[in-house]
Design a protein around this motif. Structure first.
Motif, PDB file in Angstrom:
ATOM      1  N   LEU A  60       7.133  -8.312   7.526  1.00 28.91           N
ATOM      2  CA  LEU A  60       7.130  -8.044   6.269  1.00 28.91           C
ATOM      3  C   LEU A  60       7.511  -7.032   5.354  1.00 28.91           C
ATOM      4  CD1 LEU A  60       3.632  -9.814   5.045  1.00 28.91           C
ATOM      5  CD2 LEU A  60       5.916 -10.746   4.784  1.00 28.91           C
ATOM      6  N   SER A  61       7.426  -5.929   6.384  1.00 24.28           N
ATOM      7  CA  SER A  61       8.182  -4.712   6.062  1.00 24.28           C
ATOM      8  C   SER A  61       9.624  -4.595   5.999  1.00 24.28           C
ATOM      9  CB  SER A  61       7.602  -3.491   7.051  1.00 24.28           C
ATOM     10  OG  SER A  61       6.251  -3.145   6.712  1.00 24.28           O
ATOM     11  N   PHE A  62      10.139  -5.380   7.034  1.00 22.73           N
ATOM     12  CA  PHE A  62      11.515  -5.495   7.167  1.00 22.73           C
ATOM     13  C   PHE A  62      12.092  -6.500   6.258  1.00 22.73           C
ATOM     14  CE2 PHE A  62      10.867  -4.371  11.329  1.00 22.73           C
ATOM     15  CZ  PHE A  62      11.926  -3.321  11.697  1.00 22.73           C
ATOM     16  N   VAL A  63      11.471  -7.514   5.768  1.00 24.16           N
ATOM     17  CA  VAL A  63      11.743  -8.400   4.575  1.00 24.16           C
ATOM     18  C   VAL A  63      11.710  -7.938   3.303  1.00 24.16           C
ATOM     19  CG1 VAL A  63      11.136 -10.659   3.604  1.00 24.16           C
ATOM     20  CG2 VAL A  63      11.106 -10.400   6.216  1.00 24.16           C
ATOM     21  N   MET A  64      10.512  -7.320   2.833  1.00 20.47           N
ATOM     22  CA  MET A  64      10.189  -6.639   1.492  1.00 20.47           C
ATOM     23  C   MET A  64      10.697  -5.225   1.567  1.00 20.47           C
ATOM     24  SD  MET A  64       6.464  -8.617   1.111  1.00 20.47           S
ATOM     25  CE  MET A  64       6.418  -7.968  -0.623  1.00 20.47           C
ATOM     26  N   GLY A  65      10.843  -4.528   2.584  1.00 18.62           N
ATOM     27  CA  GLY A  65      11.015  -2.923   2.406  1.00 18.62           C
ATOM     28  C   GLY A  65       9.749  -2.324   2.588  1.00 18.62           C
ATOM     29  N   PRO A  66       9.615  -1.198   3.418  1.00 24.04           N
ATOM     30  CA  PRO A  66       8.793  -0.528   3.873  1.00 24.04           C
ATOM     31  C   PRO A  66       7.944   0.195   2.586  1.00 24.04           C
ATOM     32  CG  PRO A  66      10.494   0.709   4.583  1.00 24.04           C
ATOM     33  CD  PRO A  66      11.233  -0.517   4.091  1.00 24.04           C
TER      34      PRO A  66
ATOM     35  N   GLN B 130       7.631  -0.981  -0.510  1.00 25.40           N
ATOM     36  CA  GLN B 130       7.001  -2.090  -1.384  1.00 25.40           C
ATOM     37  C   GLN B 130       5.763  -2.557  -0.388  1.00 25.40           C
ATOM     38  OE1 GLN B 130       7.435  -2.900  -4.237  1.00 25.40           O
ATOM     39  NE2 GLN B 130       6.952  -5.178  -4.423  1.00 25.40           N
ATOM     40  N   MET B 131       5.927  -2.579   0.931  1.00 28.09           N
ATOM     41  CA  MET B 131       4.618  -3.040   1.769  1.00 28.09           C
ATOM     42  C   MET B 131       3.537  -1.670   1.736  1.00 28.09           C
ATOM     43  SD  MET B 131       4.176  -5.753   2.990  1.00 28.09           S
ATOM     44  CE  MET B 131       2.826  -5.368   4.236  1.00 28.09           C
ATOM     45  N   LEU B 132       4.176  -0.635   1.859  1.00 25.48           N
ATOM     46  CA  LEU B 132       3.173   0.588   1.685  1.00 25.48           C
ATOM     47  C   LEU B 132       2.420   0.570   0.294  1.00 25.48           C
ATOM     48  CD1 LEU B 132       2.089   3.295   2.399  1.00 25.48           C
ATOM     49  CD2 LEU B 132       3.995   4.532   1.291  1.00 25.48           C
ATOM     50  N   LYS B 133       3.172   0.183  -0.854  1.00 23.83           N
ATOM     51  CA  LYS B 133       2.504  -0.030  -2.102  1.00 23.83           C
ATOM     52  C   LYS B 133       1.329  -1.240  -2.194  1.00 23.83           C
ATOM     53  CE  LYS B 133       6.379   0.195  -4.485  1.00 23.83           C
ATOM     54  NZ  LYS B 133       7.203   0.324  -5.844  1.00 23.83           N
ATOM     55  N   LEU B 134       1.973  -2.388  -1.491  1.00 24.61           N
ATOM     56  CA  LEU B 134       1.023  -3.632  -1.581  1.00 24.61           C
ATOM     57  C   LEU B 134      -0.226  -3.466  -0.765  1.00 24.61           C
ATOM     58  CD1 LEU B 134       3.952  -6.420  -2.041  1.00 24.61           C
ATOM     59  CD2 LEU B 134       2.140  -5.810  -3.692  1.00 24.61           C
ATOM     60  N   TYR B 135       0.269  -3.197   0.642  1.00 23.44           N
ATOM     61  CA  TYR B 135      -0.922  -3.186   1.684  1.00 23.44           C
ATOM     62  C   TYR B 135      -1.320  -1.777   1.954  1.00 23.44           C
ATOM     63  CZ  TYR B 135      -3.103  -4.652   5.747  1.00 23.44           C
ATOM     64  OH  TYR B 135      -3.964  -5.041   6.776  1.00 23.44           O
ATOM     65  N   GLY B 136      -0.429  -0.747   2.524  1.00 24.34           N
ATOM     66  CA  GLY B 136      -0.747   0.261   3.149  1.00 24.34           C
ATOM     67  C   GLY B 136      -1.864   1.305   2.141  1.00 24.34           C
ATOM     68  N   ILE B 137      -1.619   1.450   1.056  1.00 24.15           N
ATOM     69  CA  ILE B 137      -2.263   2.264   0.193  1.00 24.15           C
ATOM     70  C   ILE B 137      -3.765   1.736  -0.108  1.00 24.15           C
ATOM     71  CG2 ILE B 137      -2.729   3.547  -2.137  1.00 24.15           C
ATOM     72  CD1 ILE B 137       0.396   4.095  -1.874  1.00 24.15           C
ATOM     73  N   PRO B 138      -3.894   0.344  -0.396  1.00 23.23           N
ATOM     74  CA  PRO B 138      -4.973  -0.266  -0.711  1.00 23.23           C
ATOM     75  C   PRO B 138      -6.050  -0.310   0.627  1.00 23.23           C
ATOM     76  CG  PRO B 138      -3.237  -1.511  -1.565  1.00 23.23           C
ATOM     77  CD  PRO B 138      -2.592  -0.464  -0.749  1.00 23.23           C
ATOM     78  N   TYR B 139      -5.214  -0.289   1.865  1.00 25.06           N
ATOM     79  CA  TYR B 139      -5.943  -0.216   3.084  1.00 25.06           C
ATOM     80  C   TYR B 139      -6.737   1.067   3.461  1.00 25.06           C
ATOM     81  CZ  TYR B 139      -6.546   0.523   8.031  1.00 25.06           C
ATOM     82  OH  TYR B 139      -7.142   0.752   9.483  1.00 25.06           O
ATOM     83  N   TRP B 140      -6.139   2.410   2.924  1.00 21.17           N
ATOM     84  CA  TRP B 140      -6.663   3.466   3.123  1.00 21.17           C
ATOM     85  C   TRP B 140      -7.769   3.638   1.958  1.00 21.17           C
ATOM     86  CZ3 TRP B 140      -6.483   5.807   7.273  1.00 21.17           C
ATOM     87  CH2 TRP B 140      -5.204   5.611   8.142  1.00 21.17           C
ATOM     88  N   ILE B 141      -7.471   2.982   0.941  1.00 22.17           N
ATOM     89  CA  ILE B 141      -8.761   3.075  -0.064  1.00 22.17           C
ATOM     90  C   ILE B 141     -10.014   2.394   0.509  1.00 22.17           C
ATOM     91  CG2 ILE B 141      -9.359   2.225  -2.363  1.00 22.17           C
ATOM     92  CD1 ILE B 141      -7.409   4.588  -2.334  1.00 22.17           C
ATOM     93  N   PHE B 142      -9.759   1.303   0.851  1.00 21.67           N
ATOM     94  CA  PHE B 142     -10.899   0.410   1.760  1.00 21.67           C
ATOM     95  C   PHE B 142     -11.331   1.364   3.165  1.00 21.67           C
ATOM     96  CE2 PHE B 142     -10.595  -1.463   6.128  1.00 21.67           C
ATOM     97  CZ  PHE B 142     -12.123  -1.921   6.210  1.00 21.67           C
ATOM     98  N   VAL B 143     -10.540   2.053   3.893  1.00 21.81           N
ATOM     99  CA  VAL B 143     -11.154   2.833   4.821  1.00 21.81           C
ATOM    100  C   VAL B 143     -12.019   3.970   4.118  1.00 21.81           C
ATOM    101  CG1 VAL B 143     -10.479   4.657   6.353  1.00 21.81           C
ATOM    102  CG2 VAL B 143      -9.217   2.626   6.289  1.00 21.81           C
TER     103      VAL B 143
END
Length: 347
Positions: free
Chosen positions: A299-305, A307-320
């Motif tokens: 998905l990072s290749f399709v949507m761009g890294p 965008q994936m950071l904003k959609l998934y990466g940062i929420p993941y670290w909030i969850f952590v």
């Protein structure tokens, strides 16, 4: 003590049994305590799902099993004694917080209404459907608006929803989601893999944690380090473990390599975390985790890294951060510090 058990199903009393008072305490001390009891109540978590309340001047007072009660004493000479041992008093009876609780787990179970033990898989699945719908809805809304006013709000909300997915998977791991082990396993894998948690690897180590909660050597979460282990840590590890905000981001590191002084990994089937007959479960969970990681990369290749950071990466670290904060407070407390123990003797 924990004279009541509170749940969404109702409030049921436990037998009111108190340990004998200490022989070294005099009636003068008792009179002093009557004058210096705090007028407000505090609440504590038992590290699991049971919540009890501190002394409130009413009959339904209780004690957190793991936390010594601290009673403010005006006289200076009593403050040193209070820092060593907590003393509480109720209707003329002295309470010794260092003594084992005067009830068993069976007493707590007996106080909970029977219908609370009935597992409803349909209700459980409704929570899954609801939370997954919220996760996708939040992501769609954030991608649609795509502005820097919305993104911080999205990160906090989505990180909290990732935490909700973890809690549902946690219930699968405990078997409280349903009576069907296969359903628990399938749902647990889907939920935990989605947030990069190896379901069976975590489930097994979490079981070990509950069996050894508060044990210095055997607990799996936030146990205090011995002086020998602490001195053996390199400066980088020591800084990352004991300097905020780094400890609040420690969960992925713990999954990969456990805590300092312990060996093994939640991903490796030959880790000493697992029994030989559990290796196949660990392999399954690691494969699911790998598939999710590969999907994120694609998905990072399709949507761009970015965008994936904003959609998934940062929420993941909030969850952590949510997870690490909750588990830290379960093991250490805040105003009241939780004791640890070795062997079978409380500390």
């Amino acid at each position: 003590m924990a004279s009541w058990v509170l749940s969404e199903c109702g409030l049921r009393p436990l037998p009111r049994v108190y340990p004998q008072s200490r022989t070294g305490l005099t009636s003068k001390t008792t009179d002093l305590l009557k004058l210096t009891q705090p007028p407000v109540s505090k609440s504590y978590n038992l590290g699991s799902s049971i919540k009890v309340s501190g002394w409130s001047g009413q009959r339904n007072w209780a004690l957190n099993v793991a936390v010594p009660v601290s009673v403010p004493v005006i006289e200076k000479e009593d403050k040193e004694r209070e820092s060593v041992k907590g003393v509480n008093e109720h209707e003329g009876e002295l309470f010794d917080p260092s003594a084992p609780p005067p009830f068993k787990l069976a007493d707590i179970r007996a106080a909970i209404p029977k219908h609370c033990w009935v597992k409803n898989p349909w209700r459980s699945m409704s929570y899954v459907v609801r939370d997954v719908a919220v996760v996708f809805g939040l992501a769609a809304a954030a991608a649609y608006f795509n502005n820097w006013v919305v993104w911080p709000l999205y990160w906090f909300a989505q990180g909290t929803m990732f935490w909700a997915l973890f809690v549902l998977g946690h219930d699968c791991g405990h078997g409280s989601f349903s009576n069907n082990p296969k359903l628990n396993s399938v749902v647990g894998h889907l939920l935990h893999s989605a947030i990069l948690v190896p379901y069976h690897g975590w489930r097994i180590s979490h079981r070990t944690h509950h069996q050894n909660h508060g044990h210095v050597e055997n607990d799996e979460s936030w146990q205090p380090l011995s002086e020998k282990i602490y001195k053996s840590l390199d400066i980088v590890t020591r800084t990352l473990r004991f300097t905020l905000p780094f400890p609040m981001l420690a969960y992925p590191v713990y999954l990969w390599s456990r805590s300092p002084g312990k060996k093994g990994s939640h991903f490796h089937p030959d880790s000493d975390l697992f029994a030989p007959n559990e290796r196949k479960y660990v392999i399954t969970s690691t494969a699911c985790w790998t598939a999710m990681a590969a999907m994120i990369a694609c998905l990072s290749f399709v949507m761009g890294p970015v965008q994936m950071l904003k959609l998934y990466g940062i929420p993941y670290w909030i969850f952590v951060m949510w997870l690490d904060l909750a588990t830290y407070l379960h093991h250490h407390g805040h105003d009241e510090k939780l004791p640890w123990y070795r062997g079978k003797v409380g500390r």
